[in-house]
Design a protein around this motif. Structure first.
Motif, mmCIF file in Angstrom:
data_model
loop_
_atom_site.group_PDB
_atom_site.id
_atom_site.type_symbol
_atom_site.label_atom_id
_atom_site.label_comp_id
_atom_site.label_asym_id
_atom_site.label_seq_id
_atom_site.Cartn_x
_atom_site.Cartn_y
_atom_site.Cartn_z
ATOM 1 N N GLN A 1 -6.429 -3.067 -3.794
ATOM 2 C CA GLN A 1 -7.363 -2.107 -3.226
ATOM 3 C C GLN A 1 -8.253 -1.497 -4.298
ATOM 4 O O GLN A 1 -8.029 -1.679 -5.493
ATOM 5 C CB GLN A 1 -6.590 -0.998 -2.498
ATOM 6 N N THR A 2 -9.240 -0.753 -3.843
ATOM 7 C CA THR A 2 -10.126 -0.068 -4.772
ATOM 8 C C THR A 2 -9.455 1.194 -5.305
ATOM 9 O O THR A 2 -8.348 1.550 -4.894
ATOM 10 C CB THR A 2 -11.454 0.284 -4.080
ATOM 11 N N SER B 1 -5.481 7.462 -1.068
ATOM 12 C CA SER B 1 -5.267 7.313 0.362
ATOM 13 C C SER B 1 -4.681 8.597 0.933
ATOM 14 O O SER B 1 -4.278 9.504 0.195
ATOM 15 C CB SER B 1 -4.315 6.141 0.638
ATOM 16 N N HIS C 1 -2.885 0.251 -7.383
ATOM 17 C CA HIS C 1 -3.459 -0.330 -6.174
ATOM 18 C C HIS C 1 -3.707 -1.797 -6.518
ATOM 19 O O HIS C 1 -4.763 -2.130 -7.064
ATOM 20 C CB HIS C 1 -4.762 0.364 -5.791
ATOM 21 N N ASP D 1 0.802 -1.230 0.000
ATOM 22 C CA ASP D 1 0.000 0.000 0.000
ATOM 23 C C ASP D 1 0.832 1.276 0.000
ATOM 24 O O ASP D 1 0.307 2.354 0.260
ATOM 25 C CB ASP D 1 -0.968 0.015 1.187
ATOM 26 N N ASP E 1 -10.330 -3.700 -8.972
ATOM 27 C CA ASP E 1 -11.562 -3.033 -8.576
ATOM 28 C C ASP E 1 -12.625 -3.292 -9.649
ATOM 29 O O ASP E 1 -12.463 -2.869 -10.792
ATOM 30 C CB ASP E 1 -11.313 -1.524 -8.426
#
Length: 222
Positions: free
Chosen positions: A131-132, A136, A128, A100, A162
């Motif tokens: 992750q979506t 961040s 990502h 991340d 995603d």
């Protein structure tokens, strides 16, 4: 796929597909007279063009890291042509990344390369892996440095896993979002309140157009 009329400006890059790979609408540079009728984000604000093929190339470049759940990042560099920024070089710096985060190293090498080619930093792109598609708190602080130098600078997030939004092109809202992040002294992942004016911290970049006619290259410094 939809092709806008030749006498109309292309719509902002905000459309996505549900397929297993990224697909991009066929967009072309806006007609000068038509584009002049579209109100800018602010006086003097310039459009930015990027070839969707560059984004596909970046995903292929990042594929090994993505399979290992490790982020990959790169710089979007280019030049000003008239009143439009063109992203002409995808520059991949040496970097240290986790699932991340992605941090560049040997930044002097990046500066020297850009200086030698006369390239301007127009933003950055990163993945990502699982992750979506969002920005961040760490991404917001990273992008603040780019947008402080150039208000038109963008942050592109590629989120191949995603199912709803596989890529996004973002910027900090101005002036409230940018000022808030500039003043924030916290490090690492942390929440941000909404700006005092009731707006969002960041937003989609309506000044960006996908332009398949651009000539571009990519350079991997790793």
């Amino acid at each position: 796929s939809y092709r806008p009329p030749s006498n109309a400006p292309p719509p902002p890059v905000q459309s996505l597909t549900q397929s297993s790979r990224l697909c991009y609408p066929q967009l072309h540079p806006p007609n000068n007279s038509a584009a002049s009728n579209r109100p800018p984000l602010m006086p003097g604000f310039k459009d930015l063009h990027v070839d969707p093929g560059m984004l596909d190339a970046f995903l292929r470049l990042a594929e090994k890291n993505t399979m290992r759940n490790i982020e990959t990042c790169a710089l979007l560099t280019g030049r000003l042509h008239g009143r439009t920024f063109h992203v002409t070089t995808l520059l991949v710096p040496k970097q240290v990344a986790t699932s991340d985060t992605c941090d560049t190293v040997n930044e002097e090498e990046v500066f020297e390369f850009q200086e030698s080619r006369g390239l301007q930093s127009l933003g950055w792109v990163h993945t990502h892996p699982t992750q979506t598609c969002f920005m961040s708190s760490v991404d917001l602080h990273t992008h603040a440095a780019y947008q402080t130098m150039l208000d038109e600078a963008v942050a592109i997030v590629m989120a191949p896993s995603d199912p709803d939004r596989r890529f996004g092109i973002f910027r900090l809202s101005t002036p409230s979002g940018l000022k808030m992040i500039q003043r924030c002294q916290e490090k690492g992942f942390h929440p941000h309140k909404d700006p005092s004016d009731g707006g969002e911290v960041y937003e989609h970049s309506s000044h960006v157009y996908l332009n398949e006619q651009l000539k571009w290259d990519f350079v991997d410094l790793r």
